[in-house]
Enzyme design. Structure first.
Site, PDB file in Angstrom:
ATOM      1  N   HIS A   1       5.364  -5.657  -0.860  1.00 42.73           N
ATOM      2  CA  HIS A   1       4.517  -6.682  -1.024  1.00 42.73           C
ATOM      3  C   HIS A   1       4.596  -7.229  -2.429  1.00 42.73           C
ATOM      4  CE1 HIS A   1       0.811  -8.858  -0.771  1.00 42.73           C
ATOM      5  NE2 HIS A   1       0.465  -8.693  -2.151  1.00 42.73           N
TER       6      HIS A   1
ATOM      7  N   ASP B   1     -11.787  -7.985   3.735  1.00 42.35           N
ATOM      8  CA  ASP B   1     -11.224  -8.559   2.596  1.00 42.35           C
ATOM      9  C   ASP B   1     -11.094 -10.069   2.624  1.00 42.35           C
ATOM     10  OD1 ASP B   1      -9.355  -8.729   0.026  1.00 42.35           O
ATOM     11  OD2 ASP B   1      -7.849  -9.458   1.898  1.00 42.35           O
TER      12      ASP B   1
ATOM     13  N   ARG C   1     -14.764 -14.902  -3.374  1.00 38.69           N
ATOM     14  CA  ARG C   1     -13.966 -14.637  -4.752  1.00 38.69           C
ATOM     15  C   ARG C   1     -13.380 -16.146  -5.437  1.00 38.69           C
ATOM     16  NH1 ARG C   1      -9.980 -10.372  -3.978  1.00 38.69           N
ATOM     17  NH2 ARG C   1      -9.502 -10.880  -6.260  1.00 38.69           N
TER      18      ARG C   1
ATOM     19  N   SER D   1      -7.756  -5.658  -2.419  1.00 39.08           N
ATOM     20  CA  SER D   1      -7.487  -6.572  -1.506  1.00 39.08           C
ATOM     21  C   SER D   1      -6.117  -6.498  -0.982  1.00 39.08           C
ATOM     22  CB  SER D   1      -7.832  -8.034  -2.435  1.00 39.08           C
ATOM     23  OG  SER D   1      -7.194  -8.847  -1.603  1.00 39.08           O
TER      24      SER D   1
ATOM     25  N   LYS E   1      -4.964  -4.266   2.888  1.00 41.20           N
ATOM     26  CA  LYS E   1      -3.850  -4.992   4.105  1.00 41.20           C
ATOM     27  C   LYS E   1      -2.589  -4.075   4.257  1.00 41.20           C
ATOM     28  CE  LYS E   1      -4.649  -8.679   1.729  1.00 41.20           C
ATOM     29  NZ  LYS E   1      -5.104 -10.228   0.938  1.00 41.20           N
TER      30      LYS E   1
HETATM   31  N1  URA Z   1      -3.545 -11.450  -3.155  1.00 44.62           N
HETATM   32  C1  URA Z   1      -4.288 -10.632  -2.261  1.00 44.62           C
HETATM   33  O1  URA Z   1      -3.925 -10.516  -1.048  1.00 44.62           O
HETATM   34  N2  URA Z   1      -5.596 -10.384  -2.884  1.00 44.62           N
HETATM   35  C2  URA Z   1      -5.974 -10.777  -4.186  1.00 44.62           C
HETATM   36  O2  URA Z   1      -7.121 -10.578  -4.664  1.00 44.62           O
HETATM   37  C3  URA Z   1      -4.918 -11.344  -4.893  1.00 44.62           C
HETATM   38  C4  URA Z   1      -3.688 -11.626  -4.462  1.00 44.62           C
END
Ligand code: URA
Length: 451
Positions: free
Chosen positions: A91, A170, A177, A192, A196
């Site tokens: 990621h 999320d 957010r 967050s 995932k």
């Molecule tokens: N990428 C994400 O998936 N979540 C965040 O809070 C910031 C960047």
């Protein structure tokens, strides 16, 4: 059952008060809050108050892990066991010109390690792998779970867009957010991202944590704290995690856009790409490979690096990429001849008006220019133009003479081109009489293994 019964006595105001007053929340309180918010029983205004309390007061390691796992459990979990022997995922925390996945995933698959990845779209100044892949005519990013698993099994490489039921908590919290000034919180960003990855079925994870103007975390200290938090979450969830701190002051490689980034990724897999970008891809791929048990690369970073480089030299990474494009409905002729990818109608350049040294390039402002050209989106769901983008032809530390080319812009609209040219000239680059050092590509690595 016992847990569920006692959850009935919890209430949202009490949980907000505790976080506001810097009292640590229990596992039960966090799970309840996330579950009730996802079910629509806690309204956005209470969730927003809670998010602001977290933003201001932070979370302990235990709270952050609980929040992550509560978000994982809010939706589906992909189970890749039986499909791939060991699922290693990567990621990137997001950047400008960050086409890394397009090269790294074929490298890893060419080295014999299957990759089944879910990726995102561009938002704000940062790009997204899914948009880049849609530069290919007919490329399918929405795959059924059955097709996703079939491609992982048969081809050892599949990249799809994230299904809506991966960490839905999320998804809702991130949207909230975004409009309540609670994005830049380390525990909220870390939970967050990791929710995932964990819901996506990863057994081990490599995090490409960007540092600099084009990134979420602008200083090395901030990036290190974010990286360590994500590594800790992974380790507490029983996963091996490596975080690499990588520069995002200036764009990675040369291109920022969609089709032009795909073109550069193909050039790189042919061994004809920019050296900084190739090195970045080799390092990230090697970190992925060395996490995979029962391979020659396990805990052997040098062997992994050598294998990654070999997959570029012998063309096997490019063949894997071609197979990916073909299998997902794209046109492989566009891999063989990237000039068949969408091309913008207008090109223009910016040249240096004076001799000197490049002392500043602002990746974030280049990302903004790409959005203004139509190559990115401000809001989810907006259409984008795959052909447009910006090439940055110099790096910080380079010497230039008056008249040397600094940028090449690709546009489909004269007004947008004029605006982007003006923006880049004013906001992106500084040329000074005194020299400056070129920037390092990496600022460190943090590794974590479960006990
Ligand atoms: N990428 C994400 O998936 N979540 C965040 O809070 C910031 C960047």
């Amino acid at each position: 059952m016992k847990f569920k019964e006692s959850m009935k006595t919890l209430n949202a105001i009490e949980i907000i008060v505790r976080k506001r007053d810097q009292v640590e929340l229990s596992t039960e309180q966090i799970y309840w809050f996330i579950q009730e918010y996802t079910n629509g029983h806690i309204p956005d205004y209470q969730a927003a108050a809670w998010l602001m309390a977290v933003q201001l007061n932070g979370m302990t390691r235990r709270e952050t892990v609980d929040l992550t796992m509560a978000m994982v459990e809010s939706g589906d979990r992909i189970n890749l066991s039986g499909i791939v022997p060991f699922a290693v995922d990567k990621h990137s925390t997001g950047g400008v010109g960050d086409k890394t996945s397009l090269v790294v995933l074929p490298i890893v698959a060419a080295c014999g390690v299957p990759v089944a990845k879910m990726s995102g779209r561009s938002l704000g100044h940062t790009g997204g792998t899914i948009d880049k892949l849609e530069s290919f005519r007919g490329f399918q990013v929405e795959l059924s779970p059955e097709r996703f698993k079939q491609l992982a099994k048969e081809n050892h490489l599949v990249i799809a867009s994230q299904t809506s039921n991966i960490a839905p908590a999320d998804k809702s919290l991130y949207a909230l957010r975004d409009v309540t000034a609670t994005v830049p919180s380390i525990p909220l960003i870390a939970s967050s991202i990791m929710s995932k990855k964990l819901a996506g079925g990863a057994d081990a994870i490599v995090l490409d944590v960007k540092v600099g103007e084009g990134a979420f975390t602008r200083t090395i200290d901030e990036a290190r704290t974010l990286a360590q938090t994500m590594v800790d979450i992974g380790v507490d969830a029983g996963k091996a995690v490596t975080a690499v701190l990588a520069d995002m002051t200036q764009p990675l490689g040369t291109t920022a856009g969609n089709a032009i980034e795909v073109h550069e990724a193909i050039d790189t897999m042919r061994g004809e790409g920019p050296s900084d970008f190739l090195e970045h891809c080799i390092v990230i791929a090697a970190h992925m490979l060395e996490l995979v048990p029962n391979t020659d690369y396990y805990h052997n970073f040098e062997a992994a690096k050598q294998a990654a480089r070999q997959s570029i030299d012998d063309g096997s990474a490019l063949s894997k990429f071609r197979q990916l494009v073909h299998a997902q409905g794209g046109d492989p002729n566009q891999v063989d001849n990237p000039y068949l990818l969408p091309q913008a109608r207008i090109q223009d350049t910016i040249a240096a008006s004076q001799a000197g040294y490049v002392t500043r390039i602002d990746a974030r402002q280049i990302g903004r220019a790409v959005v203004d050209l139509g190559g990115g989106r401000e809001k989810k769901g907006e259409m984008i133009d795959h052909a447009v983008g910006v090439e940055t032809l110099v790096k910080i530390g380079d010497h230039v003479d008056a008249g040397d080319l600094l940028f090449r812009l690709h546009a489909n609209d004269e007004n947008r081109m004029a605006m982007a040219l003006g923006w880049i000239e004013q906001h992106v680059i500084t040329i000074s009489p005194s020299p400056t050092e070129s920037l390092p590509q990496f600022y460190g690595t943090i590794k974590g293994h479960p006990a």
